[in-house]
Design a protein around this motif. Sequence first.
Motif, PDB file in Angstrom:
ATOM      1  N   THR A  46       9.477  41.423  47.286  1.00  0.00           N
ATOM      2  CA  THR A  46       9.336  40.080  46.736  1.00  0.00           C
ATOM      3  C   THR A  46       7.893  39.650  46.512  1.00  0.00           C
ATOM      4  OG1 THR A  46       9.489  39.170  48.972  1.00  0.00           O
ATOM      5  CG2 THR A  46      11.514  39.307  47.683  1.00  0.00           C
ATOM      6  N   LYS A  47       6.912  40.393  47.009  1.00  0.00           N
ATOM      7  CA  LYS A  47       5.505  40.026  46.799  1.00  0.00           C
ATOM      8  C   LYS A  47       4.906  40.703  45.578  1.00  0.00           C
ATOM      9  CE  LYS A  47       4.745  37.239  50.271  1.00  0.00           C
ATOM     10  NZ  LYS A  47       4.342  35.825  50.045  1.00  0.00           N
ATOM     11  N   LEU A  48       5.623  41.638  44.991  1.00  0.00           N
ATOM     12  CA  LEU A  48       5.104  42.378  43.838  1.00  0.00           C
ATOM     13  C   LEU A  48       5.762  41.868  42.564  1.00  0.00           C
ATOM     14  CD1 LEU A  48       5.014  46.031  45.229  1.00  0.00           C
ATOM     15  CD2 LEU A  48       3.093  44.487  44.884  1.00  0.00           C
ATOM     16  N   VAL A  60      15.117  39.624  40.571  1.00  0.00           N
ATOM     17  CA  VAL A  60      15.335  38.222  40.938  1.00  0.00           C
ATOM     18  C   VAL A  60      14.077  37.431  40.574  1.00  0.00           C
ATOM     19  CG1 VAL A  60      16.966  38.701  42.800  1.00  0.00           C
ATOM     20  CG2 VAL A  60      14.511  38.616  43.296  1.00  0.00           C
ATOM     21  N   THR A  61      14.205  36.125  40.543  1.00  0.00           N
ATOM     22  CA  THR A  61      13.065  35.253  40.265  1.00  0.00           C
ATOM     23  C   THR A  61      12.210  35.125  41.520  1.00  0.00           C
ATOM     24  OG1 THR A  61      14.436  34.001  38.714  1.00  0.00           O
ATOM     25  CG2 THR A  61      12.401  32.957  39.456  1.00  0.00           C
ATOM     26  N   ASP A 118      24.190  32.455  33.507  1.00  0.00           N
ATOM     27  CA  ASP A 118      22.830  31.991  33.250  1.00  0.00           C
ATOM     28  C   ASP A 118      21.992  31.913  34.519  1.00  0.00           C
ATOM     29  OD1 ASP A 118      23.957  29.768  34.439  1.00  0.00           O
ATOM     30  OD2 ASP A 118      23.825  28.482  32.673  1.00  0.00           O
ATOM     31  N   GLU A 119      22.601  32.174  35.670  1.00  0.00           N
ATOM     32  CA  GLU A 119      21.844  32.246  36.916  1.00  0.00           C
ATOM     33  C   GLU A 119      21.360  33.670  37.203  1.00  0.00           C
ATOM     34  OE1 GLU A 119      23.847  30.465  40.213  1.00  0.00           O
ATOM     35  OE2 GLU A 119      24.487  28.700  39.061  1.00  0.00           O
ATOM     36  N   ILE A 120      21.714  34.611  36.344  1.00  0.00           N
ATOM     37  CA  ILE A 120      21.305  36.004  36.490  1.00  0.00           C
ATOM     38  C   ILE A 120      20.241  36.317  35.439  1.00  0.00           C
ATOM     39  CG2 ILE A 120      22.078  38.398  36.546  1.00  0.00           C
ATOM     40  CD1 ILE A 120      23.349  36.690  38.709  1.00  0.00           C
ATOM     41  N   LEU A 121      19.141  36.956  35.862  1.00  0.00           N
ATOM     42  CA  LEU A 121      18.058  37.265  34.937  1.00  0.00           C
ATOM     43  C   LEU A 121      18.543  38.160  33.800  1.00  0.00           C
ATOM     44  CD1 LEU A 121      15.024  37.857  37.336  1.00  0.00           C
ATOM     45  CD2 LEU A 121      15.459  35.881  35.884  1.00  0.00           C
ATOM     46  N   VAL A 122      17.924  37.996  32.641  1.00  0.00           N
ATOM     47  CA  VAL A 122      18.305  38.757  31.449  1.00  0.00           C
ATOM     48  C   VAL A 122      18.200  40.260  31.693  1.00  0.00           C
ATOM     49  CG1 VAL A 122      17.590  39.340  29.098  1.00  0.00           C
ATOM     50  CG2 VAL A 122      17.811  36.949  29.776  1.00  0.00           C
ATOM     51  N   GLY A 123      17.095  40.710  32.294  1.00  0.00           N
ATOM     52  CA  GLY A 123      16.915  42.131  32.548  1.00  0.00           C
ATOM     53  C   GLY A 123      18.000  42.705  33.429  1.00  0.00           C
ATOM     54  N   ARG A 124      18.449  41.916  34.389  1.00  0.00           N
ATOM     55  CA  ARG A 124      19.520  42.361  35.287  1.00  0.00           C
ATOM     56  C   ARG A 124      20.839  42.474  34.533  1.00  0.00           C
ATOM     57  NH1 ARG A 124      19.580  40.446  41.472  1.00  0.00           N
ATOM     58  NH2 ARG A 124      21.435  41.519  42.229  1.00  0.00           N
ATOM     59  N   ARG A 125      21.105  41.534  33.643  1.00  0.00           N
ATOM     60  CA  ARG A 125      22.335  41.603  32.840  1.00  0.00           C
ATOM     61  C   ARG A 125      22.292  42.802  31.894  1.00  0.00           C
ATOM     62  NH1 ARG A 125      22.789  35.666  30.397  1.00  0.00           N
ATOM     63  NH2 ARG A 125      20.813  35.244  31.461  1.00  0.00           N
ATOM     64  N   MET A 126      21.117  43.085  31.324  1.00  0.00           N
ATOM     65  CA  MET A 126      20.985  44.260  30.455  1.00  0.00           C
ATOM     66  C   MET A 126      21.296  45.537  31.229  1.00  0.00           C
ATOM     67  SD  MET A 126      20.149  43.954  27.231  1.00  0.00           S
ATOM     68  CE  MET A 126      19.398  42.842  26.045  1.00  0.00           C
ATOM     69  N   CYS A 127      20.930  45.565  32.494  1.00  0.00           N
ATOM     70  CA  CYS A 127      21.166  46.752  33.315  1.00  0.00           C
ATOM     71  C   CYS A 127      22.651  47.083  33.412  1.00  0.00           C
ATOM     72  CB  CYS A 127      20.576  46.532  34.711  1.00  0.00           C
ATOM     73  SG  CYS A 127      20.762  47.933  35.827  1.00  0.00           S
ATOM     74  N   TRP A 128      23.511  46.063  33.371  1.00  0.00           N
ATOM     75  CA  TRP A 128      24.954  46.306  33.465  1.00  0.00           C
ATOM     76  C   TRP A 128      25.456  47.170  32.307  1.00  0.00           C
ATOM     77  CZ3 TRP A 128      26.203  40.383  34.129  1.00  0.00           C
ATOM     78  CH2 TRP A 128      25.705  39.955  35.368  1.00  0.00           C
ATOM     79  N   SER A 175       2.592  39.085  32.990  1.00  0.00           N
ATOM     80  CA  SER A 175       3.507  38.939  34.115  1.00  0.00           C
ATOM     81  C   SER A 175       4.890  38.573  33.608  1.00  0.00           C
ATOM     82  CB  SER A 175       3.012  37.855  35.075  1.00  0.00           C
ATOM     83  OG  SER A 175       4.016  37.540  36.016  1.00  0.00           O
ATOM     84  N   LEU A 176       5.927  39.182  34.200  1.00  0.00           N
ATOM     85  CA  LEU A 176       7.299  38.956  33.746  1.00  0.00           C
ATOM     86  C   LEU A 176       8.044  37.953  34.616  1.00  0.00           C
ATOM     87  CD1 LEU A 176       8.263  42.635  32.849  1.00  0.00           C
ATOM     88  CD2 LEU A 176       7.183  40.876  31.433  1.00  0.00           C
ATOM     89  N   ASN A 177       7.350  37.366  35.586  1.00  0.00           N
ATOM     90  CA  ASN A 177       7.929  36.326  36.428  1.00  0.00           C
ATOM     91  C   ASN A 177       9.243  36.772  37.077  1.00  0.00           C
ATOM     92  OD1 ASN A 177       7.468  33.731  37.505  1.00  0.00           O
ATOM     93  ND2 ASN A 177       9.116  32.892  36.252  1.00  0.00           N
ATOM     94  N   CYS A 178       9.281  38.040  37.498  1.00  0.00           N
ATOM     95  CA  CYS A 178      10.447  38.537  38.224  1.00  0.00           C
ATOM     96  C   CYS A 178       9.989  39.614  39.196  1.00  0.00           C
ATOM     97  CB  CYS A 178      11.511  39.087  37.271  1.00  0.00           C
ATOM     98  SG  CYS A 178      10.961  40.447  36.217  1.00  0.00           S
ATOM     99  N   VAL A 179      10.775  39.838  40.228  1.00  0.00           N
ATOM    100  CA  VAL A 179      10.449  40.816  41.265  1.00  0.00           C
ATOM    101  C   VAL A 179      11.685  41.622  41.602  1.00  0.00           C
ATOM    102  CG1 VAL A 179       8.626  39.368  42.282  1.00  0.00           C
ATOM    103  CG2 VAL A 179      10.971  39.184  43.133  1.00  0.00           C
TER     104      VAL A 179
END
Length: 579
Positions: free
Chosen positions: A358-360, A308-309, A216-226, A349-353
């Motif tokens: 990290t600025k985008l 990442v957040t 739960d510390e890993i963003l959903v989109g990142r987990r989907m990438c796996w 905005s998806l609140n992730c970068v």
Amino acid sequence: MRLINCQSLKFEEFVRDVPPYAVLSHTWGKDEVTLNDMRNRDEALENDSERGRFRKIEDTCRVALEQNINYAWVDTCCIDKSSSAELSEAINSMFAWYKQATICFVFLSDFTSFSEDTLEEIVNLFDAREPLEEGFYKDPPPLTNQEITIRDKVKKSLGSCRWFARGWTLQELIAPSCVQFFDRDWKCFGSKAQLASVLAWITGIDSSVLRGKPLDEILVGRRMCWASTRETTRVEDIAYCLLGIFDINMPLLYGEGKKAFTRLQEEIIRSSHDLSIFAWKAEGNDLRRFRGLMANSPAEFKGCQRLVTPSFEWNNGGEYSITSRGLRTESLVRITRGESAEVGSYFLSLNCVDARQTKLILAVSLSQYGPGLFARRKPWQRFTVFDLNVFSAAKLSQPQYICCKDSPELEKIVMDSRVDAIQIGFSVDIFDRFDRDSITAFPQADWDLKNSILLSFQRPQLWGMWKIKAKDQDDGISIVCVRSSGWLLYGIFAWDKLPAALTQTRLLPSEVENILKRLPDRTSTSCSGFHHTISDIKLDLGENGVKVPATLLQVSSTEKERSQRRTGSNFIKRLLKKV
């Protein structure tokens, strides 16, 4: 829970107080042992040709006993697949069963282990490289020739095993805390902890997760990438195999096809506040201009490995929910400001970068196509905005609904919403187009504020009012337009000259038409030292060869003194001509 007694190779069932057990992770062959086969094992073994089918299960039990574990669980034979209720329970519980196992044996039937010296060299090189890959603001140093050679060797042997390409084995790698890897000869060549850096490179899974970091510390989109490069035999299973990864429970409906993955996304949205689930990008062969918010498959999350957040949550936790009209929100859809090419665009905005940028802030670009209705625009591109632009972007005051599910008709629906629409054109030098609150419109849900278009939604009758503030002034102009009985009527007014009858919010199009008809002069007005006139021009709002007829109401503005001088000059010219 049905377990195999490793000594007797008989089933025993446990409801509570489940004893320590080993679990097998493997890829299925053509003729795997089933529940009925195990119950009739003694009869089957009388036929020598059947002995090979049971060898995988016997080896699992043998290795478990060597490690003082008396029970084992194997997915091919410990589930009664003829019972839909038991199958559903098993699939929804499988992540937990692997997690609770004392140990997991990964059997790679198509791999022969490296020599001990080679394996040690591989692990040392990958472990040494890992800290270099963690920097967010600079690229890691290039690979050495030795590293390139080693990676090629790992990719062609261990990395090419079927086990790394299957959907179900993803959770079987992540869930258990203790995992041992065996080659085709049941030779153990390492544990998940020992091979973490190598496994992370092969699978794309964070090595910290392989070492025990909570999911739960890993963003959903990142987990989907796996799961983006993994496959399952049945279409539905690409969703069902991910239930444990996202801590989701849902009923199984074999036969629903790709809808299973849509249902999974809906359940994730209901149970989490993680907008990275929309960070997918359409695959290269999908060039549709408009899509729903839902991805078609995990393959569309291929570029989300570094999500990442950001350092702050700009939207203060704005709420959203799934409804019959789409994703409903009252604060997440914004209009960009500033000097970029996307000025005036709608975005979510998806609140992730990306960890290296990290600025985008990643965002979904949107197009309006109905009263408060939006669709994802250009889904094959990666859309980003600066964090400061996100923070200052204007909100829409009324609820917005973003289309979630794909439809073959979506593109036509979006384009048809502009047929016979009315666009306002004006001078940006005179009006504050992109200042906060400089433009207001009624009914706001009917206006595409990005392009100053009163959308038609293919309605035979419509009306709207559009107001804009003059630069550095406390006044401006209002434009009222209506299509009621087939004709387009319009009028332009200074704010202080707007007829009181038009300030009512519940007017019918026919009533607005009657009001405008009674006004003797409605095509020109003056305010803030300027004289403004309005005229209508035929317009095509189509794209890529698709014609969309509409009307442009063009506002022409000149300084009042210049206009008066021009009128006086024209009067003198006419007088001289008569003389």
